[in-house]
Design a protein around this motif. Structure first.
Motif, mmCIF file in Angstrom:
data_model
loop_
_atom_site.group_PDB
_atom_site.id
_atom_site.type_symbol
_atom_site.label_atom_id
_atom_site.label_comp_id
_atom_site.label_asym_id
_atom_site.label_seq_id
_atom_site.Cartn_x
_atom_site.Cartn_y
_atom_site.Cartn_z
ATOM 1 N N SER A 266 61.783 65.858 52.946
ATOM 2 C CA SER A 266 62.962 66.604 52.843
ATOM 3 C C SER A 266 62.690 68.145 52.206
ATOM 4 O O SER A 266 63.366 69.095 52.683
ATOM 5 N N LEU A 267 61.928 68.299 51.067
ATOM 6 C CA LEU A 267 61.560 69.636 50.692
ATOM 7 C C LEU A 267 61.035 70.508 51.678
ATOM 8 O O LEU A 267 61.561 71.614 52.155
ATOM 9 N N LEU A 268 60.105 69.850 52.476
ATOM 10 C CA LEU A 268 59.271 70.621 53.480
ATOM 11 C C LEU A 268 60.057 71.342 54.759
ATOM 12 O O LEU A 268 60.061 72.184 55.427
ATOM 13 N N ASN A 269 61.002 70.107 55.177
ATOM 14 C CA ASN A 269 62.035 70.680 56.207
ATOM 15 C C ASN A 269 63.006 71.536 55.741
ATOM 16 O O ASN A 269 63.216 72.528 56.473
ATOM 17 N N ALA A 270 63.469 71.755 54.587
ATOM 18 C CA ALA A 270 64.305 72.460 54.193
ATOM 19 C C ALA A 270 63.535 74.151 53.981
ATOM 20 O O ALA A 270 64.207 74.876 54.403
ATOM 21 N N LEU A 271 62.317 73.954 53.480
ATOM 22 C CA LEU A 271 61.631 75.266 53.364
ATOM 23 C C LEU A 271 61.156 75.678 54.742
ATOM 24 O O LEU A 271 61.306 76.981 55.306
ATOM 25 N N SER A 272 61.223 74.914 55.774
ATOM 26 C CA SER A 272 60.715 75.256 57.232
ATOM 27 C C SER A 272 61.928 75.948 57.804
ATOM 28 O O SER A 272 61.754 76.747 58.369
ATOM 29 N N ILE A 273 63.166 75.260 57.501
ATOM 30 C CA ILE A 273 64.348 75.818 58.126
ATOM 31 C C ILE A 273 64.431 77.343 57.770
ATOM 32 O O ILE A 273 64.901 78.198 58.243
ATOM 33 N N ARG A 274 64.217 77.417 56.325
ATOM 34 C CA ARG A 274 64.609 78.835 55.682
ATOM 35 C C ARG A 274 63.559 79.771 55.952
ATOM 36 O O ARG A 274 63.647 80.990 56.075
ATOM 37 N N TYR A 275 62.213 79.479 55.879
ATOM 38 C CA TYR A 275 61.105 80.577 55.704
ATOM 39 C C TYR A 275 60.325 80.425 56.976
ATOM 40 O O TYR A 275 59.314 81.210 57.194
ATOM 41 N N GLY A 276 60.414 79.400 57.957
ATOM 42 C CA GLY A 276 59.474 79.230 59.099
ATOM 43 C C GLY A 276 58.760 77.923 58.846
ATOM 44 O O GLY A 276 58.514 77.428 57.934
ATOM 45 N N GLU A 277 57.979 77.731 60.117
ATOM 46 C CA GLU A 277 57.556 76.512 60.212
ATOM 47 C C GLU A 277 56.354 75.968 59.531
ATOM 48 O O GLU A 277 55.601 75.139 59.317
ATOM 49 N N SER A 278 55.555 77.396 58.870
ATOM 50 C CA SER A 278 54.172 77.174 58.592
ATOM 51 C C SER A 278 54.358 78.281 57.065
ATOM 52 O O SER A 278 55.013 79.343 57.352
ATOM 53 N N PHE A 279 53.744 77.753 56.152
ATOM 54 C CA PHE A 279 53.644 78.912 55.031
ATOM 55 C C PHE A 279 52.739 78.224 53.923
ATOM 56 O O PHE A 279 52.239 77.277 53.903
ATOM 57 N N TYR A 280 52.537 79.205 52.714
ATOM 58 C CA TYR A 280 51.599 78.803 51.724
ATOM 59 C C TYR A 280 52.362 78.377 50.675
ATOM 60 O O TYR A 280 53.484 79.075 50.338
ATOM 61 N N LEU A 281 52.046 77.502 49.962
ATOM 62 C CA LEU A 281 52.659 77.205 48.738
ATOM 63 C C LEU A 281 51.627 77.693 47.510
ATOM 64 O O LEU A 281 50.557 76.967 47.560
#
Ligand SMILES: Cc1ncc(COP(=O)(O)O)c(C=O)c1O
Length: 410
Positions: free
Chosen positions: A8-23
């Motif tokens: 759920s966290l990654l889905n939320a981040l993906s909606i907000r920032y795009g489908e791939s990202f660095y943490l």
């Protein structure tokens, strides 16, 4: 924030920032910094870290180093600019490397920064500058090149057995406003076994400089080349033993302590870690876009690439987080990148559950990753810091305009 990732966290981040990202985990970075410093100071309190910017120069990290009392180790005017814009004082900047912009180097010297010279030609430029500015006191260092038994003939710095090294020392001694502040070295191999010779070699050079030239550099810098924390799976693939920071400190800092005893004007020992601090503090998250089978072999294509993590030839540490779609079991599945390179494989022969919409999370990709990502096929993804309470955007996604501003379309 809680570092365990959920769908759920990654889905939320993906909606907000795009489908791939660095943490990025800046808290982990800070922990690595403190542990390394403690390990060396235990033996030799006059110790300081100069963080190797080239490894991962996101401002959040270099500012953390500055806040903790560390210095900046830069190798280009671009990296110098990152340090200055991040608020690092020039006197806390060490500029290494074989090619330096002369004007920028002069500016840093005048502002109290340290330049480690790599060649006689570079020293000649600084000598002229010192002569033209007799009122300015300039502090420089020499990059020393000596054998530590690692089988490498390095191209950097002065061969300390060569007469040119002595010529450099004489030149510095002759110019009243030029001062030898540092002796520096770096060896790429990270095996702690080579650190005894790194330290003792440096101490021999120091003693020679003191006895033959009466100059006492205040900094002895042994460079980078320290392994950081890594998961067992990666260590096994790289053939690296279990290594702690004490394996380096007990070789180098202990020798320094024995050598200098209670001497009050003893030099400060510097190291220039990159990987040891940044390696395990970043993860790359890529969404699975398609899954298909070709002649019986399953492939999952992600919105991510080896180019994002700069790791090849190994199966990097990886976790699959479900995005919520029902998963199926696969055997021998290759998780591959968005590029058109056949060998762009993020994970070979994965056996386990997977679905489109899942997240592939690659660990240990904090060093030489975003700094080495080329604008190949796609601009790079954003970076979020998860070191605080909430994920924080610290680098937005790259856009077409960011990369193509330098081209002329007409
Ligand atoms: C001069 C110098 N210092 C420090 C480093 C950082 O090395 P590492 O990431 O192995 O600590 C490098 C890496 O190439 C380097 O060239």
């Amino acid at each position: 924030m809680q570092k365990g990732l959920t769908g759920s966290l990654l889905n939320a981040l993906s909606i907000r920032y795009g489908e791939s990202f660095y943490l990025l985990d800046s808290e982990r970075f800070e922990q690595n910094y403190r542990e390394l410093e403690t390990a060396f100071r235990r033996y030799y309190p006059k110790f300081r870290i100069a963080y190797s910017y080239k490894t991962n120069y996101v401002p959040r990290l270099v500012q953390t180093v500055d806040r903790l009392g560390g210095w900046a180790e830069v190798v280009s005017d671009m990296e110098l600019e990152i340090a200055l814009r991040s608020g690092v004082e020039p006197r806390h900047i060490i500029w290494n490397g074989p090619v330096k912009d002369a004007k920028k180097a002069e500016g840093l010297l005048l502002a109290g920064g340290l330049i480690n010279v790599d060649s006689l030609a570079e020293l000649e430029t600084i000598r002229s500058f010192a002569l033209e500015n007799p009122d300015a006191q300039l502090g420089i260092g020499i990059r020393c090149n000596y054998d530590v038994g690692d089988g490498v003939i390095s191209r950097f710095g002065f061969d300390v057995q060569d007469e040119k090294f002595d010529r450099a020392l004489r030149t510095i001694k002759e110019i009243p406003n030029l001062h030898l502040r540092a002796l520096q070295a770096h060896f790429a191999k990270r095996d702690p076994r080579f650190w005894t010779e790194r330290a003792s070699g440096m101490l021999r050079i120091y003693d020679r400089v003191v006895s033959d030239y009466g100059m006492r550099p205040e900094i002895l810098d042994l460079g980078g080349g320290i392994f950081g924390r890594m998961p067992e799976s990666l260590r096994a693939q790289l053939g690296v033993d279990t290594i702690s920071f004490d394996d380096y400190a007990s070789r180098a800092a202990k020798l320094f302590a024995e050598h200098f005893g209670t001497q009050t004007d003893s030099p400060t020992l510097f190291v220039e870690p990159g990987t040891a601090l940044a390696g395990d503090c970043m993860r790359f998250v890529a969404k699975v876009k398609t899954i298909k089978t070709v002649r019986g072999k399953p492939f999952a294509t992600t919105l991510g690439s080896q180019k994002n993590i700069s790791m090849s030839g190994v199966n990097p540490p990886m976790e699959i987080i479900s995005g919520g779609v029902e998963q199926k079991h696969y055997d021998g599945l290759d998780i591959v990148g968005f590029t058109c390179i056949e060998g762009d494989i993020l994970q070979k022969n994965y056996c386990g559950e997977l679905a489109v919409g899942d997240y592939v999370v690659i660990g240990n990709c904090g060093s030489y990753s975003i700094v080495m990502k080329p604008p190949f096929i796609l601009p790079n993804f954003p970076v979020l810091d998860i070191g605080g309470k909430e994920p924080e955007l610290i680098k937005r996604e790259e856009r077409f305009e960011d990369l193509f501003e330098t081209y002329f379309f007409s």
